[in-house]
Write a protein that holds these residues in place. Structure first.
Motif, mmCIF file in Angstrom:
data_model
loop_
_atom_site.group_PDB
_atom_site.id
_atom_site.type_symbol
_atom_site.label_atom_id
_atom_site.label_comp_id
_atom_site.label_asym_id
_atom_site.label_seq_id
_atom_site.Cartn_x
_atom_site.Cartn_y
_atom_site.Cartn_z
ATOM 1 N N ARG A 1 -5.743 -1.652 -2.710
ATOM 2 C CA ARG A 1 -6.446 -2.066 -1.489
ATOM 3 C C ARG A 1 -7.509 -3.121 -1.806
ATOM 4 N NH1 ARG A 1 -5.177 3.269 -0.639
ATOM 5 N NH2 ARG A 1 -4.250 3.753 1.395
ATOM 6 N N GLU A 2 -8.213 -2.924 -2.912
ATOM 7 C CA GLU A 2 -9.253 -3.876 -3.299
ATOM 8 C C GLU A 2 -8.670 -5.217 -3.708
ATOM 9 O OE1 GLU A 2 -12.341 -0.451 -5.034
ATOM 10 O OE2 GLU A 2 -11.165 -1.710 -6.400
ATOM 11 N N LEU B 1 0.822 -1.207 0.000
ATOM 12 C CA LEU B 1 0.000 0.000 0.000
ATOM 13 C C LEU B 1 0.862 1.266 0.000
ATOM 14 C CD1 LEU B 1 -2.832 -1.030 2.475
ATOM 15 C CD2 LEU B 1 -3.047 -0.646 0.013
ATOM 16 N N GLN C 1 -6.457 2.833 -4.257
ATOM 17 C CA GLN C 1 -7.712 2.159 -3.928
ATOM 18 C C GLN C 1 -7.793 0.801 -4.610
ATOM 19 O OE1 GLN C 1 -9.920 2.809 -1.705
ATOM 20 N NE2 GLN C 1 -11.195 1.060 -2.263
ATOM 21 N N ARG C 2 -7.356 0.721 -5.855
ATOM 22 C CA ARG C 2 -7.409 -0.561 -6.560
ATOM 23 C C ARG C 2 -6.464 -1.582 -5.933
ATOM 24 N NH1 ARG C 2 -8.511 0.555 -13.007
ATOM 25 N NH2 ARG C 2 -10.408 1.782 -12.680
ATOM 26 N N GLU D 1 -6.401 6.378 -9.037
ATOM 27 C CA GLU D 1 -7.178 5.304 -8.419
ATOM 28 C C GLU D 1 -6.314 4.114 -7.999
ATOM 29 O OE1 GLU D 1 -10.224 4.210 -11.162
ATOM 30 O OE2 GLU D 1 -10.873 6.281 -11.500
ATOM 31 N N ASP E 1 0.559 4.065 -2.828
ATOM 32 C CA ASP E 1 0.279 5.448 -2.457
ATOM 33 C C ASP E 1 1.352 6.393 -3.000
ATOM 34 O OD1 ASP E 1 -2.048 4.814 -1.101
ATOM 35 O OD2 ASP E 1 -1.080 4.685 0.862
#
Length: 200
Positions: free
Chosen positions: A188-189, A94, A185-186, A182, A98
């Motif tokens: 994290r998903e 992550l 977030q992607r 994005e 980021d």
């Protein structure tokens, strides 16, 4: 009128790095000239070359700065202590996503460099960082395996390669579709699929 005080060399070099990364965010890296970087910095072309003897030297310095920033973040994460190894793996992935989302020009430079058939200082910096990243992941995954928390048919080194390949694929996909904002977030998903309850 008195002349403004000259900036220290280290600060000038940092400004050049930031200018390059900003330009690379919306310009193909191979189309960025050192003259454009000097203009972005508000300095002369000659002044820029007093700090960097060549374009390759500036590109390498930019990659070195970025990977150094990530190394510091990974080190700070490790120094927290007491964290579950698999959770630390997730946090590293992550942090990486980021950072790339924060500096999209860096990703464009990375993919441009790895496509060059010849070696370059910037490419060598990229390769060295990826080797360190892979080793950190392998060490953490090995620790999880020793704690009987890792449930995977792959040994830790192979799993580390798969994790990096998946994250690099997400980065390339984001670059192709123009959705770098994005990317965090992607990532994290995707983590539940990348590490599906390995410590359950």
């Amino acid at each position: 009128m008195p002349r403004a005080a000259a900036l220290p060399a280290a600060e000038r070099r940092s400004l050049a790095v930031q200018a390059l990364l900003e330009l690379a965010a919306d310009t193909a890296p191979d189309q960025i000239s050192t003259a454009a970087i000097a203009v972005r910095m508000g300095t002369s072309h000659a002044a820029l070359f007093r700090h960097f003897p060549s374009r390759d030297a500036l590109w390498a310095e930019s990659v070195r700065w970025a990977t150094g920033q990530l190394d510091q973040r990974f080190k700070a994460l490790a120094e927290q202590g007491g964290m579950d190894p698999l959770l630390e793996v997730e946090q590293m992935l992550l942090l990486n996503a980021d950072f790339v989302g924060q500096y999209p020009g860096l990703l464009r430079m990375f993919f441009a460099e790895v496509q060059r058939p010849q070696a370059s200082p910037a490419r060598q910096e990229c390769q060295a960082f990826m080797a360190r990243f892979r080793q950190r992941l392998t060490t953490l995954l090995s620790a999880a395996a020793e704690q009987s928390g890792l449930r995977s048919p792959l040994p830790p080194p192979a799993l580390a390669n798969v994790l990096l390949a998946c994250c690099e694929g997400l980065m390339l996909q984001a670059l192709i579709h123009g959705t770098l904002a994005e990317l965090p977030q992607r990532t994290r998903e995707a983590l539940p699929l990348l590490l599906p309850r390995l410590n359950a």
